[in-house]
Scaffold this active site. Structure first.
Site, short mmCIF file in Angstrom:
data_model
loop_
_atom_site.label_atom_id
_atom_site.label_comp_id
_atom_site.label_asym_id
_atom_site.label_seq_id
_atom_site.Cartn_x
_atom_site.Cartn_y
_atom_site.Cartn_z
N LYS A 110 0.83 -1.21 0.00
CA LYS A 110 0.00 0.00 0.00
C LYS A 110 0.87 1.27 0.00
O LYS A 110 0.65 2.17 -0.80
CB LYS A 110 -0.93 0.01 1.23
N ARG A 140 -0.52 -9.11 13.10
CA ARG A 140 -1.10 -8.09 12.20
C ARG A 140 -1.94 -8.75 11.11
O ARG A 140 -2.99 -8.24 10.71
CB ARG A 140 0.01 -7.23 11.59
N ARG A 189 -9.74 0.75 8.49
CA ARG A 189 -9.27 -0.59 8.82
C ARG A 189 -10.38 -1.41 9.48
O ARG A 189 -10.16 -2.59 9.79
CB ARG A 189 -8.14 -0.51 9.85
N ARG A 197 11.27 -1.47 10.79
CA ARG A 197 10.18 -1.12 11.72
C ARG A 197 10.10 -2.13 12.85
O ARG A 197 10.26 -3.33 12.61
CB ARG A 197 8.85 -1.09 10.95
N ARG A 235 11.89 -5.49 4.87
CA ARG A 235 11.57 -4.08 4.57
C ARG A 235 12.55 -3.13 5.26
O ARG A 235 12.93 -3.32 6.41
CB ARG A 235 10.15 -3.77 5.05
#
Ligand code: AP5
Length: 216
Positions: A13, A166, A88, A155, A122
Site C-alpha cells: 500500500k 497483524r 481498517r 520497523r 523491509r
C-alpha cells in the site's frame, strides 16, 4: 478523487501510494505514518497509540479517526487524497463517510508467504519515509536512502510474531471492508500475476483499474 488502498500488511500500500501520489498529484496519507509521527513526537497521544502499534493491534477507531480528520482538514487535501491504511474497520469506514466521499477502493491481494518475506526484509528511510526491500528493492548504497541520503531502519512491528498478529487482525477486522465496499459498488480487486513485479508496473495496472467503470 479520494482513493482508498486496502490490503493486508505488506501488500505494498505504502509503496504504491507514494508513486500514485506523484502521478495523480494527490497527497498520500498513511495512518501508520501518522501513528509513528505521534510516537516520535513523544506526545501523550503518541504514548497511547504506541501500546497498540507495538503489539500489532489496531488503535481504537475513534482515536485513529480523529488523527485522520486532523490531517485531511489541511488545505492540501481539498482536491482529494490517497488513503493508505485507513479505514481498517467497518466502524472507521462509517466515520469516514461523515467527512469524505470515497471515489474508489483498490483491494490489493497478496499471498501470505510473499507478505512475510517482504516485511522481514523491509527497510524505511528515517528521514523521508521512502520504502525499500533488502531483497527485492535494494537501495544503491547499503542502509542509505537513494532519495535523500538518510539512514534506513527496520520497523519494530516487522518482527515475525508481530507480523503474524497483524495478519490475524487484518483477517478479522479489516477484511470485512471488502464486502462493505463491494456492496457500495466502489471496490476494484487487484492481484498481481507476479508479486515481485516492479512497483512501477503494478502502479500502471492500478491506474488502469481506477479508470475502469465500477464492477457491478
Ligand atoms: P501501517 O503502517 O498501516 O502498517 P500495515 O497496514 O501493517 O501496512 P504496512 O505499512 O506494513 O504495509 P504496506 O502494505 O504499506 O506495504 P509496503 O508498501 O511497506 O500500520 C501500522 C500500525 O499503526 C498498525 O498495526 C496499527 O497499530 C496502527 N494503525 C494504522 N492505521 C490504523 C487504522 N486505520 N486503525 C487502527 N490502527 C491503525 O511494502 C512492504 C514491503 O514489500 C516493502 O519492503 C516493499 O519494498 C516491498 N514491496 C512492495 N511492493 C513490492 C513489489 N511489487 N515487489 C517487491 N517488493 C515489494
Amino acid at each position: 478523487m479520494i482513493l482508498v488502498l486496502l490490503g493486508p500488511p505488506g501488500a505494498g500500500k505504502g509503496t504504491y501510494a507514494s508513486r500514485l501520489s506523484q502521478l495523480l498529484n494527490l497527497p498520500h496519507i498513511s495512518t501508520g505514518d501518522l501513528v509513528r509521527d505521534e510516537i516520535k513526537a513523544g506526545s501523550g497521544l503518541g504514548m497511547k497509540v504506541k501500546e497498540y502499534s507495538d503489539k500489532g493491534l489496531l488503535v481504537p477507531d475513534e482515536v485513529i479517526t480523529e488523527i485522520l480528520k486532523r490531517r485531511i482538514s489541511n488545505p492540501d487535501c481539498n482536491g482529494g487524497f490517497i488513503l493508505d491504511g485507513f479505514p481498517r474497520t467497518v466502524r472507521q469506514a462509517e466515520l469516514l463517510e461523515d467527512v469524505a466521499h470515497v471515489t474508489a477502493v483498490i483491494n490489493i491481494d497478496v499471498p501470505d508467504e510473499v507478505i512475510v518475506e517482504r516485511l522481514s526484509n523491509r527497510l524505511i528511510c528515517r528521514n523521508c519515509g521512502a520504502i525499500y526491500n533488502a531483497k527485492y528493492l535494494k537501495p544503491k548504497r547499503d542502509m542509505i536512502c537513494d532519495k535523500c541520503g538518510g539512514p534506513l531502519y527496520r520497523r519494530s512491528d516487522d518482527d515475525p510474531e508481530v507480523i503474524r498478529r497483524r495478519l490475524e487482525v487484518y483477517r478479522n477486522e479489516t477484511a470485512p471492508l471488502i464486502y462493505y465496499y463491494e456492496e457500495r459498488g466502489l471496490l476494484k480487486n487487484f492481484r498481481s500475476k507476479d508479486p515481485r513485479a516492479p512497483p512501477e508496473l503494478v502502479v500502471e495496472e492500478i491506474l488502469k483499474l481506477i479508470k475502469e467503470p465500477p464492477e457491478r
